[in-house]
Design a protein around this motif. Structure first.
Motif, PDB file in Angstrom:
ATOM      1  N   VAL A  47       0.813  -1.212   0.000  1.00 51.22           N
ATOM      2  CA  VAL A  47       0.000   0.000   0.000  1.00 51.22           C
ATOM      3  C   VAL A  47       0.853   1.272   0.000  1.00 51.22           C
ATOM      4  O   VAL A  47       0.487   2.259  -0.613  1.00 51.22           O
ATOM      5  N   TYR A  82      -4.854   7.138  -5.681  1.00 55.93           N
ATOM      6  CA  TYR A  82      -3.581   6.863  -5.000  1.00 55.93           C
ATOM      7  C   TYR A  82      -3.387   5.381  -4.711  1.00 55.93           C
ATOM      8  O   TYR A  82      -2.327   4.959  -4.281  1.00 55.93           O
ATOM      9  N   CYS A  83      -4.412   4.571  -4.923  1.00 54.08           N
ATOM     10  CA  CYS A  83      -4.464   3.255  -4.270  1.00 54.08           C
ATOM     11  C   CYS A  83      -4.057   2.110  -5.189  1.00 54.08           C
ATOM     12  O   CYS A  83      -4.582   1.945  -6.291  1.00 54.08           O
ATOM     13  N   PRO A 114     -12.644   5.841   6.431  1.00 57.05           N
ATOM     14  CA  PRO A 114     -11.565   6.745   6.008  1.00 57.05           C
ATOM     15  C   PRO A 114     -12.094   7.931   5.210  1.00 57.05           C
ATOM     16  O   PRO A 114     -12.819   7.743   4.230  1.00 57.05           O
ATOM     17  N   GLN A 139      -9.785  10.377   4.230  1.00 56.73           N
ATOM     18  CA  GLN A 139      -8.558  10.609   3.430  1.00 56.73           C
ATOM     19  C   GLN A 139      -8.177  12.081   3.343  1.00 56.73           C
ATOM     20  O   GLN A 139      -7.000  12.406   3.384  1.00 56.73           O
ATOM     21  N   ASP A 171      -8.957   7.066   8.255  1.00 56.24           N
ATOM     22  CA  ASP A 171      -7.606   7.169   7.678  1.00 56.24           C
ATOM     23  C   ASP A 171      -7.494   8.498   6.941  1.00 56.24           C
ATOM     24  O   ASP A 171      -8.482   8.972   6.348  1.00 56.24           O
ATOM     25  N   PHE A 172      -6.294   9.064   6.958  1.00 58.17           N
ATOM     26  CA  PHE A 172      -6.029  10.306   6.226  1.00 58.17           C
ATOM     27  C   PHE A 172      -4.684  10.199   5.512  1.00 58.17           C
ATOM     28  O   PHE A 172      -3.749   9.583   6.026  1.00 58.17           O
ATOM     29  N   ILE A 173      -4.638  10.819   4.353  1.00 55.69           N
ATOM     30  CA  ILE A 173      -3.371  10.918   3.609  1.00 55.69           C
ATOM     31  C   ILE A 173      -2.991  12.395   3.562  1.00 55.69           C
ATOM     32  O   ILE A 173      -3.831  13.230   3.196  1.00 55.69           O
ATOM     33  N   LYS A 227       1.750   9.697   5.142  1.00 49.79           N
ATOM     34  CA  LYS A 227       2.286  10.588   4.103  1.00 49.79           C
ATOM     35  C   LYS A 227       2.008   9.933   2.756  1.00 49.79           C
ATOM     36  O   LYS A 227       2.208   8.717   2.604  1.00 49.79           O
ATOM     37  N   TYR A 228       1.574  10.727   1.803  1.00 48.53           N
ATOM     38  CA  TYR A 228       1.295  10.175   0.477  1.00 48.53           C
ATOM     39  C   TYR A 228       2.555   9.496  -0.082  1.00 48.53           C
ATOM     40  O   TYR A 228       3.662  10.011   0.021  1.00 48.53           O
ATOM     41  N   ARG A 253       2.414   5.212  -5.836  1.00 51.10           N
ATOM     42  CA  ARG A 253       2.446   3.787  -6.132  1.00 51.10           C
ATOM     43  C   ARG A 253       2.438   3.563  -7.637  1.00 51.10           C
ATOM     44  O   ARG A 253       1.511   3.983  -8.330  1.00 51.10           O
TER      45      ARG A 253
HETATM   46  N1  5AD Z   1      -0.016   6.669   0.076  1.00 51.81           N
HETATM   47  C1  5AD Z   1      -0.288   6.874   1.381  1.00 51.81           C
HETATM   48  N2  5AD Z   1      -1.278   6.260   2.041  1.00 51.81           N
HETATM   49  C2  5AD Z   1      -2.038   5.409   1.329  1.00 51.81           C
HETATM   50  N3  5AD Z   1      -3.111   4.673   1.684  1.00 51.81           N
HETATM   51  C3  5AD Z   1      -3.521   3.980   0.613  1.00 51.81           C
HETATM   52  N4  5AD Z   1      -2.748   4.247  -0.451  1.00 51.81           N
HETATM   53  C4  5AD Z   1      -1.828   5.160  -0.035  1.00 51.81           C
HETATM   54  C5  5AD Z   1      -0.760   5.827  -0.673  1.00 51.81           C
HETATM   55  N5  5AD Z   1      -0.496   5.637  -1.958  1.00 51.81           N
HETATM   56  C6  5AD Z   1      -3.702   4.717   3.017  1.00 51.81           C
HETATM   57  C7  5AD Z   1      -5.158   5.173   2.973  1.00 51.81           C
HETATM   58  C8  5AD Z   1      -5.888   3.891   3.232  1.00 51.81           C
HETATM   59  C9  5AD Z   1      -4.934   3.171   4.160  1.00 51.81           C
HETATM   60  C10 5AD Z   1      -5.145   1.708   4.283  1.00 51.81           C
HETATM   61  O1  5AD Z   1      -3.683   3.431   3.583  1.00 51.81           O
HETATM   62  O2  5AD Z   1      -5.376   6.089   4.015  1.00 51.81           O
HETATM   63  O3  5AD Z   1      -7.166   4.090   3.815  1.00 51.81           O
END
Ligand code: 5AD
Ligand code: SF4
Length: 462
Positions: free
Chosen positions: A59, A175-176, A273, A275, A313-315, A345-346, A349
């Motif tokens: 992730v 982002y996922c 979440p 985000q 959850d937050f990014i 932190k973002y 991916r």
């Molecule tokens: N960068 C940072 N956090 C992420 N999450 C998912 N993808 C990313 C990413 N690319 C976080 C989101 C999600 C949690 C499981 O992981 O907040 O809800």
């Protein structure tokens, strides 16, 4: 008598290390169960194992780096001993990086993705027999029929037995990586889920957590949505509590919120979440809701679900996130009043739509925003927690507390930890607890009345 070709000789030991989410915890239990049917036994000691499996998470980049360094460490350790334990990668990293890990750098001896665990025993045998020059087995890719059932765990974390209800995700949050590694959403049939819950009860369990990347999107045909599934699970005889993880804010429909509020066996805790609190960022994340939608959902939940609590959850530092966007996130966190938030932190991916955007928020800014978000949450939580002092809540015994002899750790139906002294600390038993104080995220309490034995007397949501 001849053994089937893919069966391990008696006494083969497998060690499994789990990274990432609860889905992986469940999958690891399923892996051990599947291998057990082929003569493998689980060991907690990697030094005794014939095969070491890392069940991995993709992730964030950091999660992958941890696994790669762990693989290197294990490889070196066994090379030094002159003993060759087989190293396997399961889970999301197998899907994403099998080529690099197994073919390219040969850091691992096999890679098995999330929909291929029924082939694991066979592949382990092939890998055990293969010479170092022979190609290592790889099994990845998604299959519609690949649902695994883990036997009920003996001592599940928080005394809640995990039951996965579907795989994958059809949302496309930009982002996922999950839709890439876990594939499209595929439902486990309701009969299979209900049988699994009944097996938990038969094994002495009283609580289940329904799991999925996106449980609230569960749908089986036209007739059964997630609310319907929850109601059916909650009605399984002998089950006292059902929780679920993770919900998508868009899918927390009025029907679902009312169903949660109406059934005392459905725990009033929503992990939803957000985000981000900024409409601009939510749009770029393709989250399919805005800040006002999220707040409306929270308001309805508070109105319809007694004692409901929230986590999320937050990014921070998503591409293009400005100071003003981030202030919107802080405001949302202060406004909602979460019990807990997980903030990240973002991390770009590869293969995701957001990875094509410039990762233009500096590491320093990401770090600062993360610290500010955690500070805002701490402050908001302290206010929320202080308001609980003097209240009576219902909670079930989980384990002995580290605080001292006679102290026990309990979990409220709305997912709060509370420690208190008890004369009789039978695990799973429910007590009325008077909250007397709190330290960090744990409440202190004292027994307010005698134990509550069975569900049906309002075990959840009171
Ligand atoms: N960068 C940072 N956090 C992420 N999450 C998912 N993808 C990313 C990413 N690319 C976080 C989101 C999600 C949690 C499981 O992981 O907040 O809800
Ligand atoms: Fe990822 Fe979005 Fe699906 Fe959650 S809902 S698993 S964040 S794509």
């Amino acid at each position: 008598m001849d053994r089937p070709r893919d069966e391990a000789p008696p006494g083969r030991l497998v060690y499994v290390e789990t990274y990432g989410c609860q889905m992986n915890v469940y999958d690891s239990a399923a892996i051990v169960g599947l291998l057990g049917a082929h003569g493998w036994r689980q060991t907690d000691d990697p030094d005794r194992a014939d095969a070491l499996l890392l069940n991995t998470c993709s992730v964030r980049e950091h999660a992958e780096h941890r696994v790669i360094s762990r693989l290197g460490e294990l490889r070196q350790r066994y090379a030094r001993d002159g003993r060759r334990a087989l190293l396997g990668v399961c889970g999301c990293m197998a899907e994403r990086l099998a080529g690099v890990l197994v073919q390219g750098r040969r850091i691992a001896d096999l890679a098995v993705g999330v929909d291929q665990y029924d082939r694991l025993a066979e592949l382990l045998e092939i890998a055990l027999r293969a010479g170092p020059q022979e190609p290592a087995p790889i099994a990845i890719g998604h299959r519609g029929d690949a649902h695994y059932v883990a036997p009920p765990a003996a001592n599940p974390a928080n005394n809640s037995h995990l039951v996965t209800i579907h795989k994958g995700c059809d949302y496309r949050c930009t982002y996922c990586v999950v839709p890439l590694t876990r594939g499209p959403q595929r439902e486990k049939a309701p009969e299979v889920i209900l049988a699994e819950v009944a097996a938990v009860v038969a094994a002495g369990g009283v609580e289940v957590t329904l799991l999925g990347q996106n449980v609230t999107a569960y749908r089986c045909g036209e007739a059964l949505d997630f609310a319907g599934l929850l109601e059916r699970v909650a009605a399984v005889p002998g089950l006292r509590r059902v929780r679920f993880l993770t919900g998508h804010p868009r899918d927390l429909s009025d029907r679902l919120l009312r169903a949660i509020g109406a059934d005392p066996a459905i725990c009033p805790w929503l992990h939803v979440p957000a985000q981000s609190g900024s409409d601009r960022v939510l749009k770029r994340m393709k989250r399919l809701y805005g800040r006002a939608d999220y707040l409306r959902m929270v308001e309805k939940a508070r109105a319809w679900i007694p004692q409901v609590t929230f986590s999320g959850d937050f990014i921070v530092g998503f591409p293009g996130e400005t100071d003003a966007d981030f202030r919107d996130t802080l405001e949302l966190v202060r406004g909602v009043g979460y019990d807990t938030i997980f903030s990240f932190k973002y991390s770009a991916r590869p293969g995701t739509p957001a990875a094509r955007l410039p990762d233009d928020v500096s590491q320093t800014t990401k770090r600062e925003r993360l610290a500010a978000l955690m500070a805002a949450q701490d402050e908001a939580w302290r206010q929320l927690a202080a308001a609980q002092v003097g209240q009576t809540v219902r909670a079930a015994v989980e384990a002995r507390a580290r605080r001292g002899a006679g102290w026990w750790r309990l979990r409220t139906t709305n997912n709060r930890k509370v420690v208190l002294p008890l004369r009789d600390g039978a695990v799973g038993q429910e007590h009325e607890v008077l909250i007397t104080g709190f330290k960090d995220t744990t409440f202190l309490g004292e027994a307010a009345a005698g134990p509550r034995a069975r569900r049906g007397d309002g075990s959840c949501g009171s």
